[in-house]
Design an enzyme around this catalytic site. Structure first.
Site, PDB file in Angstrom:
ATOM      1  N   TYR A   1     -79.026  11.325  12.143  1.00 38.97           N
ATOM      2  CA  TYR A   1     -78.981  10.630  10.851  1.00 38.97           C
ATOM      3  C   TYR A   1     -79.354   9.160  11.014  1.00 38.97           C
ATOM      4  CZ  TYR A   1     -76.991   9.107   6.366  1.00 38.97           C
ATOM      5  OH  TYR A   1     -76.800   8.588   5.121  1.00 38.97           O
TER       6      TYR A   1
ATOM      7  N   ASP B   1     -66.567 -42.290  -7.196  1.00 38.02           N
ATOM      8  CA  ASP B   1     -67.413 -43.489  -7.119  1.00 38.02           C
ATOM      9  C   ASP B   1     -67.386 -44.085  -5.724  1.00 38.02           C
ATOM     10  OD1 ASP B   1     -67.821 -43.146  -9.827  1.00 38.02           O
ATOM     11  OD2 ASP B   1     -66.201 -44.523 -10.395  1.00 38.02           O
TER      12      ASP B   1
ATOM     13  N   HIS C   1     -63.556 -47.607 -17.988  1.00 29.07           N
ATOM     14  CA  HIS C   1     -64.177 -47.253 -16.707  1.00 29.07           C
ATOM     15  C   HIS C   1     -65.669 -46.989 -16.879  1.00 29.07           C
ATOM     16  CE1 HIS C   1     -63.934 -45.354 -12.597  1.00 29.07           C
ATOM     17  NE2 HIS C   1     -65.047 -44.792 -13.049  1.00 29.07           N
ATOM     18  N   GLU C   2     -66.008 -46.163 -17.860  1.00 28.93           N
ATOM     19  CA  GLU C   2     -67.430 -45.834 -18.071  1.00 28.93           C
ATOM     20  C   GLU C   2     -68.220 -47.031 -18.579  1.00 28.93           C
ATOM     21  OE1 GLU C   2     -68.447 -43.218 -16.811  1.00 28.93           O
ATOM     22  OE2 GLU C   2     -66.494 -42.286 -16.523  1.00 28.93           O
TER      23      GLU C   2
ATOM     24  N   HIS D   1     -69.293 -49.064 -15.632  1.00 23.92           N
ATOM     25  CA  HIS D   1     -70.518 -48.540 -15.004  1.00 23.92           C
ATOM     26  C   HIS D   1     -71.744 -48.929 -15.824  1.00 23.92           C
ATOM     27  CE1 HIS D   1     -68.636 -46.275 -11.840  1.00 23.92           C
ATOM     28  NE2 HIS D   1     -67.962 -45.487 -12.667  1.00 23.92           N
TER      29      HIS D   1
END
Length: 497
Positions: free
Chosen positions: A42, A411, A336-337, A340
């Site tokens: 087989y 970050d 926070h944003e 950036h």
């Protein structure tokens, strides 16, 4: 005859065992022998676990594929280089006159999703060849010698199918070639070494005067892992880089995938190409597909700018989540944003594409940037500017709250990676150094010194823009999204006041 032989054996063996049993003979040893013999038969037939081709299933070729190079966008240089290599199969009389040896192998190297598999399919269509595809993982097995057998069968199957289909050539494509073609280190990986050795042997056995001719195309996104014996001329003769598309390439890809989609009036795909900086072809296809899904959700008859913008955000960051944060958390995230975004506009004016407060994936807010032009070389001042942008969020939190939050962790990881790039490029005060020779303490000293210096400069620059924070905060909390042009107009108005 073989079929009838199996049927006769299947009928005679049970009768013989029953006869021996009736004579009082212990037939159990005979049964074990029959089972073991059947298992070996087989396996040898190609249907057992040790077979060279899994489950004995023949590989399906894509000989009738109509996929062409025109359907691949964003890879003009790679396509031209590949077509030139394929002409050695197509223009046989011309290369014979010039004494050119046909190529045996072509290596496509580049990031995931850049179209390496599509280039292989188009190569088979261009050369009118039988196309067989396999993955490197298909040749890896716990049993020694199985991978080598599968390599032999793959090349034999390519020749057989090419003759059967009346083709004079066959293209074999192996994806993730690094799985079986990795560097040999003299260890105990006998199965991997035998598989690689068999692949090298098969490639050496490809001769220009044999028909059908075999061309092996392999793809990898980790070329540095491949064994030198595989990369030398005479095996993989051509190494073609399939890199991330530039803006012109991204526009071409978007246009291809927009052909069967209804776009609203005024859609500027050139603008979308700008916003999808560093996107692969697969990601760009996903952007158009997700935009169509958003249009279907809104029961809209055409894809709008809003749908495309949401699709870009989804491909970059994931689907919007239903997280409910407190009012104080929302305010902190907004500041926070904005840190950036303001820092990005101060360092690279016009680079902010969107400021969003809506949570996506693992982020509670985000700023999407877009470069004003493609850039491949970076100076020390440019990388220091990137560090300032990544530190802008943490600096804004310190300005308004006197401390940072865990939201700055990602970050800081980006900032440390940029410092590593500065060191390895010889752009720090240490000059040109071997980064591998630096101790962990030295790395910490360099990182702390650079990041503390850039953080101080970032705070100083943001402090001068405190009025922008105060004016933009209420708008961002209310609207949750600020377009880049709206944000720049707001900064201009505050500065003029």
């Amino acid at each position: 005859m073989r079929k009838y032989g199996i049927e006769v054996a299947a009928g005679v063996v049970p009768v013989l065992l029953v006869f021996l049993y009736m004579l009082g003979i212990n037939v159990i040893p005979f049964v074990f022998l029959v089972v073991i013999g059947g298992a070996v038969f087989y396996t040898a037939r190609g249907r057992g676990k040790l077979t060279a081709v899994s489950s004995g299933k023949k590989r399906t070729e894509v000989a009738a594929s109509n996929f062409t190079f025109d359907q691949i966008g964003g890879q003009h240089r790679a396509k031209q280089e590949l077509i030139e290599a394929l002409d050695f199969l197509v223009k046989r009389e011309q290369i014979a006159k010039l004494g050119i040896r046909p190529l045996k192998g072509i290596l496509l190297a580049g990031p995931p999703g850049t179209g390496k598999t599509l280039l292989a399919k188009a190569a088979a269509q261009y050369t009118d060849s039988v196309y067989l595809a396999a993955s490197g993982s298909e040749f890896v097995e716990m049993y020694v010698g199985v991978g080598a057998g599968r390599i032999r069968d793959l090349f034999q199957e390519a020749r057989t199918k090419a003759k059967k289909n009346g083709k004079s050539s066959a293209v074999i494509f192996i994806d993730e070639i690094e799985v079986i073609g990795g560097k040999r280190d003299g260890g105990q990986h006998r199965e991997y070494d035998q598989t690689l050795n068999q692949l090298l042997t098969e490639m050496d056995g490809i001769h220009a005067n044999e028909l059908p001719r075999i061309l092996l195309i392999a793809a990898t996104n980790r070329k540095e892992m491949l064994d030198p014996a595989l990369l030398r001329p005479g095996r993989f003769d051509r190494h073609i880089g399939v890199e991330l598309p530039d803006k012109k390439g991204r526009l071409h890809i978007l246009q291809i995938h927009a052909k069967n989609k209804p776009l609203a009036e005024g859609i500027n795909l050139d603008r979308i190409a700008e916003q999808t900086y560093q996107f692969s072809g697969a990601q760009l296809e996903s952007v158009m597909n997700e935009a169509a899904i958003y249009a279907m959700r809104d029961s809209a008859g055409a894809i709008t700018v809003k749908h495309l913008t949401s699709a870009i955000d989804k491909v970059m960051l994931g689907e919007e989540t239903d997280r409910e944060s407190t009012a104080e958390e929302r305010k902190r995230v907004a500041l926070h944003e904005l840190g950036h975004a303001i820092m990005a506009e101060l360092v690279r004016p016009g680079s902010v594409s969107q400021v969003a407060l809506s949570p996506r994936g693992g982020a509670l807010g985000y700023v999407r940037h877009q470069p004003q032009q493609e850039q491949y070389l970076y100076t020390k001042s440019f990388l220091n500017g990137q560090i300032k942008i990544t530190l802008g969020g943490a600096a804004a939190e310190e300005m308004f709250y006197g401390e940072r939050s865990t939201g700055s962790r990602g970050d800081f990881e980006q900032a440390v990676n940029i410092v590593k790039m500065l060191v390895e490029s010889g752009l720090t005060e240490m000059g040109i150094v071997d980064a591998s020779m630096m101790t962990p303490d030295k790395w910490a000293e360099v990182s702390n010194g650079t990041l503390n210096e850039q953080m101080a400069e970032t705070k100083e620059m943001l402090e001068k823009s405190r009025a922008v924070f105060e004016h933009a905060l209420d708008i961002l909390l209310r609207e949750e999204t600020l377009d880049g042009s709206e944000f720049r107009e707001l900064m201009r108005q505050v500065s003029a006041a």
